[in-house]
Design a protein around this motif. Structure first.
Motif, PDB file in Angstrom:
ATOM      1  N   ASN A   1       0.826  -1.213   0.000  1.00  9.35           N
ATOM      2  CA  ASN A   1       0.000   0.000   0.000  1.00  9.35           C
ATOM      3  C   ASN A   1       0.858   1.262   0.000  1.00  9.35           C
ATOM      4  OD1 ASN A   1      -2.334  -1.462  -0.041  1.00  9.35           O
ATOM      5  ND2 ASN A   1      -2.756  -1.263   2.150  1.00  9.35           N
ATOM      6  N   TRP A   2       1.933   1.263   0.815  1.00 11.18           N
ATOM      7  CA  TRP A   2       2.822   2.431   0.857  1.00 11.18           C
ATOM      8  C   TRP A   2       3.473   2.651  -0.501  1.00 11.18           C
ATOM      9  CZ3 TRP A   2       8.058   2.321  -0.201  1.00 11.18           C
ATOM     10  CH2 TRP A   2       8.726   3.537  -0.036  1.00 11.18           C
TER      11      TRP A   2
ATOM     12  N   ARG B   1       0.891   3.965  -3.048  1.00 17.29           N
ATOM     13  CA  ARG B   1       0.504   5.356  -2.787  1.00 17.29           C
ATOM     14  C   ARG B   1       1.613   6.318  -3.209  1.00 17.29           C
ATOM     15  NH1 ARG B   1      -1.552   3.417   2.226  1.00 17.29           N
ATOM     16  NH2 ARG B   1       0.247   4.281   3.313  1.00 17.29           N
TER      17      ARG B   1
ATOM     18  N   VAL C   1      -4.510  10.006  -1.454  1.00 22.02           N
ATOM     19  CA  VAL C   1      -5.017  10.412  -0.151  1.00 22.02           C
ATOM     20  C   VAL C   1      -5.138  11.925  -0.131  1.00 22.02           C
ATOM     21  CG1 VAL C   1      -4.636  10.394   2.340  1.00 22.02           C
ATOM     22  CG2 VAL C   1      -3.964   8.414   0.959  1.00 22.02           C
TER      23      VAL C   1
ATOM     24  N   LYS D   1      -9.156   9.868  -1.795  1.00 22.14           N
ATOM     25  CA  LYS D   1      -9.806   9.413  -0.564  1.00 22.14           C
ATOM     26  C   LYS D   1      -9.476  10.371   0.577  1.00 22.14           C
ATOM     27  CE  LYS D   1      -9.685   4.481  -1.581  1.00 22.14           C
ATOM     28  NZ  LYS D   1      -9.072   3.202  -1.186  1.00 22.14           N
TER      29      LYS D   1
ATOM     30  N   ASN E   1     -11.016   9.756   3.717  1.00 22.12           N
ATOM     31  CA  ASN E   1     -10.991   8.833   4.853  1.00 22.12           C
ATOM     32  C   ASN E   1     -11.314   7.432   4.343  1.00 22.12           C
ATOM     33  OD1 ASN E   1     -10.793   7.928   7.505  1.00 22.12           O
ATOM     34  ND2 ASN E   1     -12.948   8.308   7.951  1.00 22.12           N
ATOM     35  N   CYS E   2     -10.664   6.418   4.932  1.00 18.26           N
ATOM     36  CA  CYS E   2     -10.889   5.052   4.474  1.00 18.26           C
ATOM     37  C   CYS E   2     -10.426   4.052   5.527  1.00 18.26           C
ATOM     38  CB  CYS E   2     -10.145   4.796   3.164  1.00 18.26           C
ATOM     39  SG  CYS E   2     -10.395   3.126   2.501  1.00 18.26           S
TER      40      CYS E   2
ATOM     41  N   CYS F   1      -9.170   1.388   4.884  1.00 12.79           N
ATOM     42  CA  CYS F   1      -7.989   0.722   4.343  1.00 12.79           C
ATOM     43  C   CYS F   1      -6.685   1.369   4.782  1.00 12.79           C
ATOM     44  CB  CYS F   1      -8.060   0.709   2.822  1.00 12.79           C
ATOM     45  SG  CYS F   1      -8.196   2.355   2.078  1.00 12.79           S
ATOM     46  N   PHE F   2      -6.752   2.532   5.426  1.00  9.07           N
ATOM     47  CA  PHE F   2      -5.529   3.207   5.840  1.00  9.07           C
ATOM     48  C   PHE F   2      -4.853   2.509   7.018  1.00  9.07           C
ATOM     49  CE2 PHE F   2      -7.302   7.563   4.270  1.00  9.07           C
ATOM     50  CZ  PHE F   2      -7.072   7.172   2.968  1.00  9.07           C
ATOM     51  N   THR F   3      -5.604   1.739   7.788  1.00  7.84           N
ATOM     52  CA  THR F   3      -5.052   1.102   8.987  1.00  7.84           C
ATOM     53  C   THR F   3      -5.514  -0.354   9.080  1.00  7.84           C
ATOM     54  OG1 THR F   3      -6.948   1.826  10.317  1.00  7.84           O
ATOM     55  CG2 THR F   3      -4.998   3.264  10.295  1.00  7.84           C
TER      56      THR F   3
END
Length: 216
Positions: free
Chosen positions: A55-56, A59, A69, A147, A149-150, A152-154
């Protein structure tokens, strides 16, 4: 007449002769076993870190249709042009979760801030943890899918049998209208896949019988 000393050579018992070879074999097996164990530990550790790292990376590079984001909503009013957004939900093997969008498709104005919800249920009798990998298709739309807020961020931790609504707040960046590669774009599909992270630790008091506390 002198007699020749014909003393026969000393015989080494078979057990003693085989001992050095046996020790070498055991030592070699221990080294091979140690290497295999280290490889297994490395692979397990890598599997735990794979989703956050992926993911990092996506992004940071916009690779594979990865969404962006946003820190705030757009300052301009939504445009007249509208676009359909579809929602896809998947669960990797080994994760006992039911995961689905509350709506499979909506139509939004470009630049409009929208909130949608996914429903997640932990169908097992134990606490489990997972994190979602995500992307959009067509891949060229990823840089414009913002996005705010999601979930999937955490990482997400779900108690046994728990059901939860998880929101996604997003908008399609008006800058997409200046990208002629997307002039004919009518639909964007947002896809999520939850992957297990690790077994959640038990509370310190787990398994201990309840004890009275104070006066009733």
């Amino acid at each position: 007449m002198a007699q020749t000393d014909q003393t026969s050579p000393t015989r080494v018992p078979a057990e003693q002769a085989a001992a050095p070879a046996l020790r070498r074999g055991v030592g070699r097996d221990a080294v091979v076993g140690g290497i295999c164990g280290a490889v297994v530990v490395l692979m397990v550790g890598a599997s735990y870190a794979a989703v956050p790292f992926y993911n990092w990376f996506c992004r940071a590079t916009g690779f594979n249709g990865t969404t962006q984001v946003a820190t705030s909503a757009p300052t301009s009013a939504p445009l007249a042009r509208r676009i359909a957004v579809r929602f896809d939900a998947n669960v990797a093997g080994g994760l006992p979760w039911k995961f689905e969008p509350e709506k499979t498709e909506i139509e939004v104005a470009i630049g409009e801030v929208v909130t949608v919800y996914y429903t997640v249920t932990n169908q097992s009798a134990r606490t489990t943890m997972a994190q979602a990998a995500y992307n959009v298709t067509p891949l060229t739309s990823g840089v414009y899918f913002q996005k705010i807020n999601c979930f999937c961020f955490t990482e997400q931790t779900m108690a046994p049998g728990e059901t939860r609504e998880m929101p996604v707040v997003f908008y399609v960046d008006p800058a997409i209208t200046a990208d002629h590669e997307n002039d004919s774009l009518k639909t964007i599909t947002l896809s999520y896949t939850f992957y297990p992270v690790r077994e959640a630790p038990k509370p310190v008091a787990a398994g201990e019988p309840d004890k009275p506390r104070g006066n009733l």
